[in-house]
Design an enzyme around this catalytic site. Structure first.
Site, PDB file in Angstrom:
ATOM      1  N   TYR A 105      -7.476   2.249   5.648  1.00 32.17           N
ATOM      2  CA  TYR A 105      -6.629   1.107   5.284  1.00 32.17           C
ATOM      3  C   TYR A 105      -6.552   0.007   6.339  1.00 32.17           C
ATOM      4  O   TYR A 105      -5.669  -0.842   6.295  1.00 32.17           O
ATOM      5  CB  TYR A 105      -5.218   1.574   4.964  1.00 32.17           C
ATOM      6  CG  TYR A 105      -4.636   2.564   5.958  1.00 32.17           C
ATOM      7  CD1 TYR A 105      -4.435   2.203   7.276  1.00 32.17           C
ATOM      8  CD2 TYR A 105      -4.298   3.850   5.569  1.00 32.17           C
ATOM      9  CE1 TYR A 105      -3.913   3.093   8.193  1.00 32.17           C
ATOM     10  CE2 TYR A 105      -3.770   4.751   6.478  1.00 32.17           C
ATOM     11  CZ  TYR A 105      -3.582   4.374   7.782  1.00 32.17           C
ATOM     12  OH  TYR A 105      -3.072   5.255   8.683  1.00 32.17           O
ATOM     13  N   GLU A 129       0.834  -1.206   0.000  1.00 35.57           N
ATOM     14  CA  GLU A 129       0.000   0.000   0.000  1.00 35.57           C
ATOM     15  C   GLU A 129       0.861   1.246   0.000  1.00 35.57           C
ATOM     16  O   GLU A 129       2.025   1.193   0.371  1.00 35.57           O
ATOM     17  CB  GLU A 129      -0.869   0.029   1.274  1.00 35.57           C
ATOM     18  CG  GLU A 129      -1.790  -1.153   1.392  1.00 35.57           C
ATOM     19  CD  GLU A 129      -2.530  -1.186   2.732  1.00 35.57           C
ATOM     20  OE1 GLU A 129      -2.404  -0.230   3.513  1.00 35.57           O
ATOM     21  OE2 GLU A 129      -3.221  -2.179   2.969  1.00 35.57           O
ATOM     22  N   LYS A 169      10.421   3.683   3.906  1.00 37.82           N
ATOM     23  CA  LYS A 169      10.369   5.135   3.701  1.00 37.82           C
ATOM     24  C   LYS A 169      11.273   5.541   2.549  1.00 37.82           C
ATOM     25  O   LYS A 169      12.429   5.120   2.491  1.00 37.82           O
ATOM     26  CB  LYS A 169      10.851   5.845   4.964  1.00 37.82           C
ATOM     27  CG  LYS A 169      10.002   5.548   6.195  1.00 37.82           C
ATOM     28  CD  LYS A 169       9.008   6.638   6.420  1.00 37.82           C
ATOM     29  CE  LYS A 169       9.444   7.435   7.625  1.00 37.82           C
ATOM     30  NZ  LYS A 169       8.442   8.400   8.019  1.00 37.82           N
ATOM     31  N   ASP A 229       0.881  10.439   3.922  1.00 42.08           N
ATOM     32  CA  ASP A 229       1.556  11.311   4.877  1.00 42.08           C
ATOM     33  C   ASP A 229       0.555  12.310   5.464  1.00 42.08           C
ATOM     34  O   ASP A 229       0.470  13.453   5.053  1.00 42.08           O
ATOM     35  CB  ASP A 229       2.693  12.055   4.158  1.00 42.08           C
ATOM     36  CG  ASP A 229       3.652  12.676   5.143  1.00 42.08           C
ATOM     37  OD1 ASP A 229       3.546  12.375   6.346  1.00 42.08           O
ATOM     38  OD2 ASP A 229       4.514  13.457   4.710  1.00 42.08           O
ATOM     39  N   CYS A 259       9.421  51.531   6.367  1.00 44.09           N
ATOM     40  CA  CYS A 259      10.205  50.589   5.569  1.00 44.09           C
ATOM     41  C   CYS A 259       9.444  50.289   4.262  1.00 44.09           C
ATOM     42  O   CYS A 259       8.311  49.783   4.307  1.00 44.09           O
ATOM     43  CB  CYS A 259      10.432  49.329   6.386  1.00 44.09           C
ATOM     44  SG  CYS A 259      11.350  48.070   5.519  1.00 44.09           S
ATOM     45  N   LYS A 283       1.985   4.739   1.655  1.00 41.35           N
ATOM     46  CA  LYS A 283       2.015   5.256   3.023  1.00 41.35           C
ATOM     47  C   LYS A 283       1.642   6.733   2.980  1.00 41.35           C
ATOM     48  O   LYS A 283       2.454   7.584   2.624  1.00 41.35           O
ATOM     49  CB  LYS A 283       3.397   5.061   3.641  1.00 41.35           C
ATOM     50  CG  LYS A 283       3.428   5.423   5.115  1.00 41.35           C
ATOM     51  CD  LYS A 283       4.724   4.964   5.758  1.00 41.35           C
ATOM     52  CE  LYS A 283       4.716   5.148   7.258  1.00 41.35           C
ATOM     53  NZ  LYS A 283       4.419   6.491   7.703  1.00 41.35           N
ATOM     54  N   CYS A 341      15.649  49.449   4.701  1.00 40.78           N
ATOM     55  CA  CYS A 341      15.500  50.787   5.282  1.00 40.78           C
ATOM     56  C   CYS A 341      16.555  51.080   6.324  1.00 40.78           C
ATOM     57  O   CYS A 341      16.563  52.144   6.926  1.00 40.78           O
ATOM     58  CB  CYS A 341      14.115  50.950   5.895  1.00 40.78           C
ATOM     59  SG  CYS A 341      13.929  50.050   7.442  1.00 40.78           S
ATOM     60  N   CYS A 372      18.126  46.449   8.607  1.00 41.92           N
ATOM     61  CA  CYS A 372      17.190  46.086   7.546  1.00 41.92           C
ATOM     62  C   CYS A 372      17.809  46.383   6.182  1.00 41.92           C
ATOM     63  O   CYS A 372      18.259  47.506   5.939  1.00 41.92           O
ATOM     64  CB  CYS A 372      15.886  46.864   7.719  1.00 41.92           C
ATOM     65  SG  CYS A 372      14.745  46.612   6.363  1.00 41.92           S
ATOM     66  N   CYS A 390      12.145  43.713  11.034  1.00 40.02           N
ATOM     67  CA  CYS A 390      12.410  45.145  10.903  1.00 40.02           C
ATOM     68  C   CYS A 390      11.272  45.872  11.616  1.00 40.02           C
ATOM     69  O   CYS A 390      10.116  45.738  11.233  1.00 40.02           O
ATOM     70  CB  CYS A 390      12.453  45.547   9.435  1.00 40.02           C
ATOM     71  SG  CYS A 390      12.425  47.332   9.237  1.00 40.02           S
TER      72      CYS A 390
END
Ligand code: IVH
Length: 669
Positions: free
Chosen positions: A225, A113, A312, A117, A430, A115, A409, A406, A424
């Site tokens: 399942y 089957e 996996k 997630d 800004c 898997k 600015c 920043c 910032c």
């Protein structure tokens, strides 16, 4: 129509609707147009309204949600919810196969089957009706999320066909299809909220939401399942899933029976490539011994069954060079480092950029310019850098310093308590923050000033004509026509668009203000709860916490917003200019505050109103609807057939029971 006739029609409609639901959601084979479907549903809603005592817990109308649960009840699992042992290589899988053969011999089959997630869920059915849906929790006990699960269209509320056991549990996965995930993240970014890292996190957050109507909107999906029960009618896993499909469950179409490890490896190889074409995420495959008798022979360990194992997939990786790092400033001031890479092919797409998340992550990776790095695309949609290949590092490489100021600015960056990123703080000056806030304000789902795109905003900002959202309302055609590339017609369109926005309803104005964490849905809830901006502005943290789905962080953000003098000034200008700062009169007529501070539990069946209507009446009149009785409950609105456990609890806690009529009297003006 008499009651008997109504009941007959309700039953027929429910059956028809669920059959169409099954075709659409479980089989992906629509059997009716959306329009016809809506007509059937509307008719059912109408009939149930006229005969509230005929509303059943498995009615398809339950799927639209509307119940608010403040705290989920903890329920013990009848059979513990185990996990699977993980393997990552052919050798490990062959070891599993050897262990199986030692116990059951060589005559058996494996069921292979996907898997999924997502999040595992346990659904309990009695006599074909969904009784309860429980999350995995710690494996021994989980949260009762029945009302939320009922909104998932592929989960049958009532089984069809025959042969299902009187009582059994169906287990499977709840997940978010990739398309839906992308849409939700887009909306979150619009609200200035951190997007979900992957569909799994988003599904998990959604299942635990308090407001099931919101869960319904998020469009989760499921695949089942695993069937569990005392006397199951079949001898094999695959066979039982085939039957479960006929009872109405969504079962994977990608399950295959194989005879040996050769078959298992072929299945793994096939999905290694094809998994990227699926409309949902998988993180591997699951191999199960097919016969129940042989499963019993193999038994369980404390953590996982000995008859199944997961394989996996490695996340797809590629190696490339880091050319430079850009630091991007968003609407809310968060500074995100982005890696600019030598383009490289990864899981079918060309990757040029990858997120580095934040300063801590840069430090942890010890990443330097010119480094050879590994890029991965796991459950995340945006690729990320997971590792630096130190063997390829050039001598004297330069350490990457996160900027102190920043990049846009030059303000000194700050770090807010409990948050990973640098911010910032210069939100008033800004440029990307200013422009971002205006872009959000004019967006379609906010003020819908269609004539104004990000280029126009940039132009207006550079010309010094707008510095914040309220400046928009001081614009005139004369002022903007002289701008570069601005024709008279488009100038007039812009001014007209701004003028029209004065008719946008209050809840959307509230969303447009761009208060941190206040997205579209929450703005609506706040608008209905407080009815106008004045009351919201004055609301204390405590009062805000009374609104469903408002937690500490959101409450704090709202209080902060309305205590900021700059923001207050902007709001005052907008008010003067005539934006809607309250719900419309007609809508208001349905509201009052008479139930403020009171909380209600609804139990049983009622003669005049459906449960949803009662919830609505409670909320529109300032009260709070809660799912279960506690010492804090003010009243229980009790109808017929109230459960004995609830009655007992009410008596114990001394909480008054009132009838439907008594409740209506309370709210009558
Ligand atoms: S069987 C006793 N089948 O993977 C084990 N699990 O770690 C019963 N999962 O918690 C689970 N796809 O949430 C099974 N086809 C599948 C699955 C699956 C995903 C999840 C499930 C479980 C975890 C195992």
């Amino acid at each position: 129509m008499d009651k008997h006739e109504a009941e007959k029609e309700i039953n027929k409609l429910s059956e028809q609707i669920e059959a169409h639901n099954y075709n659409y959601y479980a089989l992906s084979k629509p059997s009716i147009s959306d329009f016809e479907f809506d007509k059937l549903l509307e008719r059912l809603i109408q009939l149930e309204k006229e005969h509230p005592d005929l509303v059943k817990p498995d009615s398809p109308t339950q799927r639209v949600g509307g119940f608010v649960t403040k705290e989920f009840k903890q329920v013990k699992h009848r059979y513990p919810m185990l996990s699977l042992a993980n393997t990552y290589s052919e050798e490990e899988l062959n070891d599993f196969d050897e262990r199986v053969r030692k116990v059951v011999g060589d005559d058996f089959e494996y069921c292979c089957e996907l898997k999924y997630d997502g999040l595992s869920i346990s659904l309990i059915y009695k006599n074909g009706i969904l009784q309860q849906a429980i999350t995995r929790g710690d494996g021994t006990q989980g949260d009762d999320i029945t009302t939320n699960a009922k909104t998932i269209r592929s989960i049958p509320l009532k089984l069809t066909g025959h042969g299902y056991p009187e009582e059994f549990e169906m287990r499977g996965e709840v997940y978010l299809p990739l398309k839906v995930f992308e849409k939700i993240n887009k909306e979150r970014e619009d609200a200035g909220d951190e997007p979900f890292a992957n569909p799994r996190n988003c599904a998990s957050g959604t299942l635990k939401m308090q407001d099931s109507a919101e869960v319904a909107r998020r469009k989760l999906d499921s695949t089942l399942y695993y069937i569990l029960g005392e006397s199951l009618p079949y001898n094999e896993h695959y066979e039982s899933l085939e039957h479960a499909k006929k009872w109405g469950f969504k079962i994977s179409e990608h399950t295959e029976l194989v005879k040996d490890m050769q078959g298992v490896h072929a299945f793994i190889a096939k999905w290694e490539k094809k998994r990227h074409d699926l409309p949902f995420d998988i993180d591997g495959i699951v191999i199960k011994v097919n016969s129940f008798r042989q499963q019993n022979m193999l038994g369980l360990t404390a953590k996982s069954p000995r008859w199944a194992v997961a394989f996996k997939y490695q996340a797809e990786k590629a190696s490339t060079t880091l050319n430079s790092i850009s630091f991007q400033v968003g609407r809310t001031g968060v500074v995100t480092p982005v890696a600019n890479l030598n383009p490289v092919l990864l899981a079918g797409t060309m990757v040029k950029r990858a997120t580095l998340h934040n300063a801590d992550n840069i430090k942890k990776l010890d990443i330097r310019l010119g480094d050879t790095v590994w890029v991965e695309k796991g459950g995340e949609i945006i690729p990320k850098i997971t590792e630096v290949d130190l063997s390829k590092r050039k001598p004297h490489s330069e350490v990457v310093e996160f900027p102190k100021h920043c990049p846009e600015c030059n303000a000194l960056l700050i770090r807010r308590e409990g948050e990973a990123g640098y911010v910032c703080p210069n939100d008033k000056n800004c440029p990307p923050q200013i422009k971002g806030k205006i872009e959000h304000f004019v967006a379609r789902r906010a003020m819908n000033i269609e004539s104004m795109g990000s280029e126009t905003i940039d132009l207006l900002f550079k010309a010094g004509l707008v510095h914040n959202i309220s400046d928009l309302y001081n614009l005139s055609a004369e002022k903007i026509i002289p701008l570069e590339r601005m024709a008279e017609k488009s100038a007039n369109n812009i001014i007209q668009g701004i003028e029209d926005s004065k008719n946008v309803p209050f809840e959307r104005v509230l969303f447009a203000l761009g208060i941190r964490h206040v997205g579209e849905t929450l703005a609506k809830k706040l608008a209905y709860h407080f009815k106008n901006l004045d009351s919201l502005e004055k609301a204390s943290q405590e009062q805000l916490l009374n609104v469903p789905d408002v937690g500490e962080i959101i409450a704090k953000s709202i209080v902060e917003n309305f205590s900021d003098p700059h923001q207050i000034k902007i709001i005052e200008v907008l008010r003067e200019k005539g934006l809607k700062f309250a719900l419309d009169e007609a809508e208001m007529a349905l509201f009052s505050n008479v139930l403020e501070g009171k909380s209600f539990v609804i139990s049983g069946v009622f003669a005049k109103h459906s449960r949803d209507e009662l919830v609505n009446l409670i909320e529109k009149n300032g009260g709070k609807h809660v799912g279960s009785i506690s010492a804090k409950t003010s009243y229980i609105v009790a109808g017929e057939n109230m459960g004995p456990a609830k009655a007992d609890k009410a008596k114990k806690l001394n909480i008054p029971l009132i009838t439907e009529d008594e409740f209506i009297k309370m709210i009558e003006k």
